[in-house]
Design a protein around this motif. Sequence first.
Motif, PDB file in Angstrom:
ATOM      1  N   SER A  22      32.918 -20.926 -57.194  1.00 42.42           N
ATOM      2  CA  SER A  22      32.519 -22.302 -56.881  1.00 42.42           C
ATOM      3  C   SER A  22      31.459 -22.833 -57.835  1.00 42.42           C
ATOM      4  O   SER A  22      31.146 -24.036 -57.798  1.00 42.42           O
ATOM      5  CB  SER A  22      31.977 -22.374 -55.443  1.00 42.42           C
ATOM      6  OG  SER A  22      30.737 -21.674 -55.340  1.00 42.42           O
ATOM      7  N   ILE A  23      30.936 -21.991 -58.708  1.00 39.81           N
ATOM      8  CA  ILE A  23      29.744 -22.370 -59.468  1.00 39.81           C
ATOM      9  C   ILE A  23      29.949 -22.720 -60.945  1.00 39.81           C
ATOM     10  O   ILE A  23      29.351 -23.687 -61.433  1.00 39.81           O
ATOM     11  CB  ILE A  23      28.674 -21.268 -59.327  1.00 39.81           C
ATOM     12  CG1 ILE A  23      28.178 -21.217 -57.874  1.00 39.81           C
ATOM     13  CG2 ILE A  23      27.509 -21.485 -60.284  1.00 39.81           C
ATOM     14  CD1 ILE A  23      27.184 -20.112 -57.588  1.00 39.81           C
ATOM     15  N   PRO A  24      30.729 -21.993 -61.738  1.00 41.95           N
ATOM     16  CA  PRO A  24      30.678 -22.159 -63.206  1.00 41.95           C
ATOM     17  C   PRO A  24      30.823 -23.577 -63.731  1.00 41.95           C
ATOM     18  O   PRO A  24      30.031 -24.008 -64.585  1.00 41.95           O
ATOM     19  CB  PRO A  24      31.818 -21.258 -63.697  1.00 41.95           C
ATOM     20  CG  PRO A  24      31.906 -20.190 -62.669  1.00 41.95           C
ATOM     21  CD  PRO A  24      31.639 -20.885 -61.372  1.00 41.95           C
ATOM     22  N   TYR A  25      31.828 -24.332 -63.292  1.00 39.41           N
ATOM     23  CA  TYR A  25      32.028 -25.666 -63.876  1.00 39.41           C
ATOM     24  C   TYR A  25      30.870 -26.595 -63.552  1.00 39.41           C
ATOM     25  O   TYR A  25      30.377 -27.320 -64.431  1.00 39.41           O
ATOM     26  CB  TYR A  25      33.349 -26.278 -63.395  1.00 39.41           C
ATOM     27  CG  TYR A  25      33.623 -27.623 -64.039  1.00 39.41           C
ATOM     28  CD1 TYR A  25      34.102 -27.703 -65.338  1.00 39.41           C
ATOM     29  CD2 TYR A  25      33.386 -28.812 -63.347  1.00 39.41           C
ATOM     30  CE1 TYR A  25      34.334 -28.930 -65.943  1.00 39.41           C
ATOM     31  CE2 TYR A  25      33.619 -30.035 -63.942  1.00 39.41           C
ATOM     32  CZ  TYR A  25      34.095 -30.093 -65.239  1.00 39.41           C
ATOM     33  OH  TYR A  25      34.314 -31.312 -65.841  1.00 39.41           O
ATOM     34  N   VAL A  26      30.420 -26.611 -62.301  1.00 38.85           N
ATOM     35  CA  VAL A  26      29.304 -27.491 -61.954  1.00 38.85           C
ATOM     36  C   VAL A  26      28.016 -26.998 -62.609  1.00 38.85           C
ATOM     37  O   VAL A  26      27.116 -27.793 -62.904  1.00 38.85           O
ATOM     38  CB  VAL A  26      29.134 -27.606 -60.422  1.00 38.85           C
ATOM     39  CG1 VAL A  26      30.326 -28.320 -59.813  1.00 38.85           C
ATOM     40  CG2 VAL A  26      28.925 -26.248 -59.761  1.00 38.85           C
ATOM     41  N   ILE A  37      28.837 -31.364 -58.063  1.00 41.70           N
ATOM     42  CA  ILE A  37      27.791 -31.482 -59.076  1.00 41.70           C
ATOM     43  C   ILE A  37      26.419 -31.557 -58.430  1.00 41.70           C
ATOM     44  O   ILE A  37      25.471 -30.866 -58.828  1.00 41.70           O
ATOM     45  CB  ILE A  37      28.018 -32.735 -59.951  1.00 41.70           C
ATOM     46  CG1 ILE A  37      29.374 -32.658 -60.670  1.00 41.70           C
ATOM     47  CG2 ILE A  37      26.884 -32.895 -60.958  1.00 41.70           C
ATOM     48  CD1 ILE A  37      29.472 -31.578 -61.704  1.00 41.70           C
ATOM     49  N   GLY A  38      26.294 -32.401 -57.403  1.00 49.42           N
ATOM     50  CA  GLY A  38      25.002 -32.610 -56.771  1.00 49.42           C
ATOM     51  C   GLY A  38      24.471 -31.407 -56.032  1.00 49.42           C
ATOM     52  O   GLY A  38      23.277 -31.097 -56.104  1.00 49.42           O
ATOM     53  N   THR A  39      25.345 -30.703 -55.285  1.00 56.15           N
ATOM     54  CA  THR A  39      24.868 -29.552 -54.508  1.00 56.15           C
ATOM     55  C   THR A  39      24.365 -28.434 -55.415  1.00 56.15           C
ATOM     56  O   THR A  39      23.498 -27.659 -55.016  1.00 56.15           O
ATOM     57  CB  THR A  39      25.984 -29.010 -53.599  1.00 56.15           C
ATOM     58  OG1 THR A  39      27.172 -28.779 -54.372  1.00 56.15           O
ATOM     59  CG2 THR A  39      26.281 -29.965 -52.465  1.00 56.15           C
ATOM     60  N   PHE A  40      24.921 -28.358 -56.628  1.00 53.02           N
ATOM     61  CA  PHE A  40      24.372 -27.379 -57.567  1.00 53.02           C
ATOM     62  C   PHE A  40      23.131 -27.940 -58.261  1.00 53.02           C
ATOM     63  O   PHE A  40      22.128 -27.233 -58.435  1.00 53.02           O
ATOM     64  CB  PHE A  40      25.402 -26.983 -58.622  1.00 53.02           C
ATOM     65  CG  PHE A  40      24.870 -25.979 -59.613  1.00 53.02           C
ATOM     66  CD1 PHE A  40      24.944 -24.615 -59.339  1.00 53.02           C
ATOM     67  CD2 PHE A  40      24.257 -26.386 -60.793  1.00 53.02           C
ATOM     68  CE1 PHE A  40      24.414 -23.684 -60.234  1.00 53.02           C
ATOM     69  CE2 PHE A  40      23.735 -25.465 -61.684  1.00 53.02           C
ATOM     70  CZ  PHE A  40      23.818 -24.114 -61.405  1.00 53.02           C
ATOM     71  N   ALA A  54      25.925 -38.706 -60.780  1.00 47.98           N
ATOM     72  CA  ALA A  54      27.186 -38.014 -60.530  1.00 47.98           C
ATOM     73  C   ALA A  54      27.991 -38.781 -59.489  1.00 47.98           C
ATOM     74  O   ALA A  54      28.848 -38.210 -58.820  1.00 47.98           O
ATOM     75  CB  ALA A  54      26.920 -36.589 -60.031  1.00 47.98           C
ATOM     76  N   ALA A  55      27.740 -40.080 -59.371  1.00 43.27           N
ATOM     77  CA  ALA A  55      28.370 -40.884 -58.320  1.00 43.27           C
ATOM     78  C   ALA A  55      29.278 -41.961 -58.889  1.00 43.27           C
ATOM     79  O   ALA A  55      30.484 -41.796 -58.975  1.00 43.27           O
ATOM     80  CB  ALA A  55      27.286 -41.496 -57.425  1.00 43.27           C
ATOM     81  N   THR A  56      28.683 -43.063 -59.309  1.00 41.90           N
ATOM     82  CA  THR A  56      29.465 -44.211 -59.759  1.00 41.90           C
ATOM     83  C   THR A  56      28.658 -45.028 -60.753  1.00 41.90           C
ATOM     84  O   THR A  56      27.417 -45.037 -60.723  1.00 41.90           O
ATOM     85  CB  THR A  56      29.864 -45.099 -58.558  1.00 41.90           C
ATOM     86  OG1 THR A  56      30.448 -46.309 -59.039  1.00 41.90           O
ATOM     87  CG2 THR A  56      28.657 -45.445 -57.707  1.00 41.90           C
TER      88      THR A  56
END
Length: 456
Positions: free
Chosen positions: A224-228, A261-264, A320-322
């Motif tokens: 769940s981690i590498p890309y973010v 993105i945000g949670t990481f 990371a939204a809009t």
Amino acid sequence: MVCMRQGCVLLSKTISFREVLHRKSMESSLRNESANVYVSTKAKSNTRPMRLMLFSSSICTNHCRGTRPIHNQAVYGRSRFYSTQSAEPLTSSAWQIGKYGGNQVLQMVETLKPTVSKPHDVLIKVYAASVNPIDVRTRGGYGAALLNKARRVKPGDEFPLTLGRDCSGVVVDVGKGVKDVAVDDEVWTSVNAVKAGCHAEYVVCGMEELSRKPKNLTHIEAASIPYVAITNWSAAYAVAKFRPQNALGKRALIFGGSGGIGTFGVQLLNAWGANVTVTCSENAFDLMYRLGAHHAVDYKSPNILQELLKHGKYDFILNAATEAVEDLAIKVIKEKAYAKYVTLITPFLNEIDKKGPLLGGLSSSLELFKKSRKFAGAGATFRWAFAQPNGFALKEVAKLAEDGKIKPAIDEVFDYQDLPLAFKKVENGHTRGKVVVNVAGESAKGFERGAPELFQ
């Protein structure tokens, strides 16, 4: 060079003469499964090395043009045999697309297991992979114009494509130039956009794109981690120069805090000592605080500007939204203090898809220039950021994870055969963290209902 016809699975692999000998020994068994070996007649005479192509007749409808059977004749490849292992290549499964479109284009197919063909290649048996919003967009053709230029193929020649940008697994083969990892090491990786390929049982990546995974995480958690991780690292560490050395006590704001993105990002910036504020839905506040956010603001609030300014302006803002939040961001960023606004929402690939590399690149550059001037008027800096494979970043993040400073935020885990459902989940939006695909059948206890035990 490759088969482009819809419904035809083409296995194209750069091979050496030694590998040809191995594959010739498999020829009879492959023919028993109604497979035929073909070599392209369209390959230019100066093309090096030659490519061996296999078409499974159970999938191929014999629409492949520019090919002819080579039967039992040997193909003399010009590339060196870089693998350190001598095992024969085997078949494996992968989720592929034969054209761009919706979920219906995703097909699980039996394909030739990828092999090491370069000295720095690493072959990984995938235990778990994640589905990111970029995978959903790529399935629909996002970025195809630029990626095809990087692949050196014409539009349509890129198929079949295996998507997937990050995974966790075990090394099964390495090139002769690989030094940092060895066979049987547990690793995680985020591969580049040109290759992708993590939504499969095996994937090949460069040694510079991986590191050993955290010892305290399962493969499902690690995937769940590498890309973010590399996306946040690119935005904060590389572009904004917002780093552990200067982040202590600084104020950071993340628009879109409850997504992958945000949670990481909130955890990474908190680990670096920053004071972190996030925007998200009110029902995600609890998760944000558990991940280390100091303040959370409801993005639907009519008083969002006042709430964001309640504790002061910001040294670093990550969007990371809009794109719509840019007018708000310029009002809350610190003035004349070298503050940085970095956005992951860019028109770059869309413009190139619509107008081509030249005109699309020019129009994107003009847009970047205009917005940079706008933020410069407030004494701040405007930048774009893109995910860049980075083994060093993954190594540093692994240390933070082993120290308990980074935890996986997982919304839901899907079985490998249900990968299209994972795509649908991501496409519907409003996830809390990441969506993971359990490729190897590892225990997913605690993630059945999207409620990770880590945050209970």
